[in-house]
Design a protein around this motif. Structure first.
Motif, mmCIF file in Angstrom:
data_model
loop_
_atom_site.group_PDB
_atom_site.id
_atom_site.type_symbol
_atom_site.label_atom_id
_atom_site.label_comp_id
_atom_site.label_asym_id
_atom_site.label_seq_id
_atom_site.Cartn_x
_atom_site.Cartn_y
_atom_site.Cartn_z
ATOM 1 N N LEU A 18 16.814 -5.731 -26.471
ATOM 2 C CA LEU A 18 15.625 -4.903 -26.304
ATOM 3 C C LEU A 18 14.925 -5.332 -25.031
ATOM 4 N N ILE A 62 18.050 -1.045 -26.558
ATOM 5 C CA ILE A 62 16.746 -0.413 -26.711
ATOM 6 C C ILE A 62 15.976 -0.665 -25.411
ATOM 7 N N VAL A 113 13.254 -0.823 -22.583
ATOM 8 C CA VAL A 113 11.797 -0.818 -22.451
ATOM 9 C C VAL A 113 11.515 -1.072 -20.974
ATOM 10 N N TRP A 117 8.787 -1.018 -17.694
ATOM 11 C CA TRP A 117 7.376 -1.066 -17.361
ATOM 12 C C TRP A 117 7.218 -1.200 -15.856
ATOM 13 N N GLN A 172 4.394 -3.173 -25.512
ATOM 14 C CA GLN A 172 5.498 -2.205 -25.387
ATOM 15 C C GLN A 172 6.760 -2.713 -26.089
ATOM 16 N N TRP A 173 7.038 -4.003 -25.955
ATOM 17 C CA TRP A 173 8.184 -4.593 -26.643
ATOM 18 C C TRP A 173 8.037 -4.430 -28.154
ATOM 19 N N GLU A 181 6.164 -2.271 -29.849
ATOM 20 C CA GLU A 181 6.267 -0.856 -30.247
ATOM 21 C C GLU A 181 7.733 -0.408 -30.286
ATOM 22 N N ALA A 182 8.512 -0.808 -29.279
ATOM 23 C CA ALA A 182 9.933 -0.446 -29.242
ATOM 24 C C ALA A 182 10.681 -1.133 -30.377
ATOM 25 N N LEU A 183 10.315 -2.369 -30.686
ATOM 26 C CA LEU A 183 10.963 -3.099 -31.765
ATOM 27 C C LEU A 183 10.679 -2.433 -33.107
ATOM 28 N N ALA A 219 9.850 0.685 -33.652
ATOM 29 C CA ALA A 219 10.554 1.978 -33.688
ATOM 30 C C ALA A 219 12.036 1.797 -33.956
ATOM 31 N N SER A 220 12.638 0.758 -33.364
ATOM 32 C CA SER A 220 14.076 0.551 -33.575
ATOM 33 C C SER A 220 14.378 0.096 -34.997
#
Length: 152
Positions: A74, A124, A126, A128, A140-141, A143-145, A147-148
């Motif tokens: 990620l 995944i 991310v 920036w 951001q990390w 949020e992506a985590l 979501a994944s």
């Protein structure tokens, strides 16, 4: 082989667990290796955070965890430093500029046949901007985590 609950390295690796219990210097002598562990197998999702500065041993660890343990990467593509300069590198003189440079002298192929020296592409991504600070990147990390982990 170390006994369960004993330090596995440090100055006094063979002491019983409670040998230094009365000393105030116990943490200094044993360092961070003096914890009580429990054996087990983690079976949950494994995610490795990467960015464009992930290189060298960290890059190799990320590749091994991805290839061997099914971890997902990620973040950003890694630097792609490969295994580097095992013998000081290969001296090369560039043809036009006559500049002398040392080139990496080894490569590391991954399970899928790609060369780790090209960098690891995250599962995944991310991305920036250069001006975003660590707090924004961490958010951001996360949020992506999240979501994944919620995705099927």
């Amino acid at each position: 082989m170390a006994r369960k609950g004993t330090p596995t390295c440090g100055l006094v690796a063979d002491l019983p667990p409670d040998a230094l219990s009365g000393l105030g210097s116990r943490p200094l002598v044993l360092g961070t290796t003096a914890w009580r562990d429990e054996e087990g197998l983690y079976t949950g999702p494994l995610v490795v955070l990467t960015n464009r500065r992930t290189a060298s041993a960290a890059e190799q660890a990320a590749a091994l965890l991805k290839d061997g343990a099914g971890a997902r990467l990620l973040g950003e593509r890694t630097l792609g430093s490969g295994c580097g300069y095992t013998n000081g590198g290969l001296p090369v003189v560039l043809k036009h500029s006559k500049l002398r440079v040392n080139m990496p002298d080894c490569i590391r192929y991954r399970q899928d046949g790609t060369n780790e020296q090209r960098g690891l592409q995250p599962d995944i991504p991310v991305a920036w901007g250069a001006l975003e600070g660590p707090e924004v990147r961490a958010r951001q990390w996360m949020e992506a985590l999240r979501a994944s982990l919620e995705a099927p």
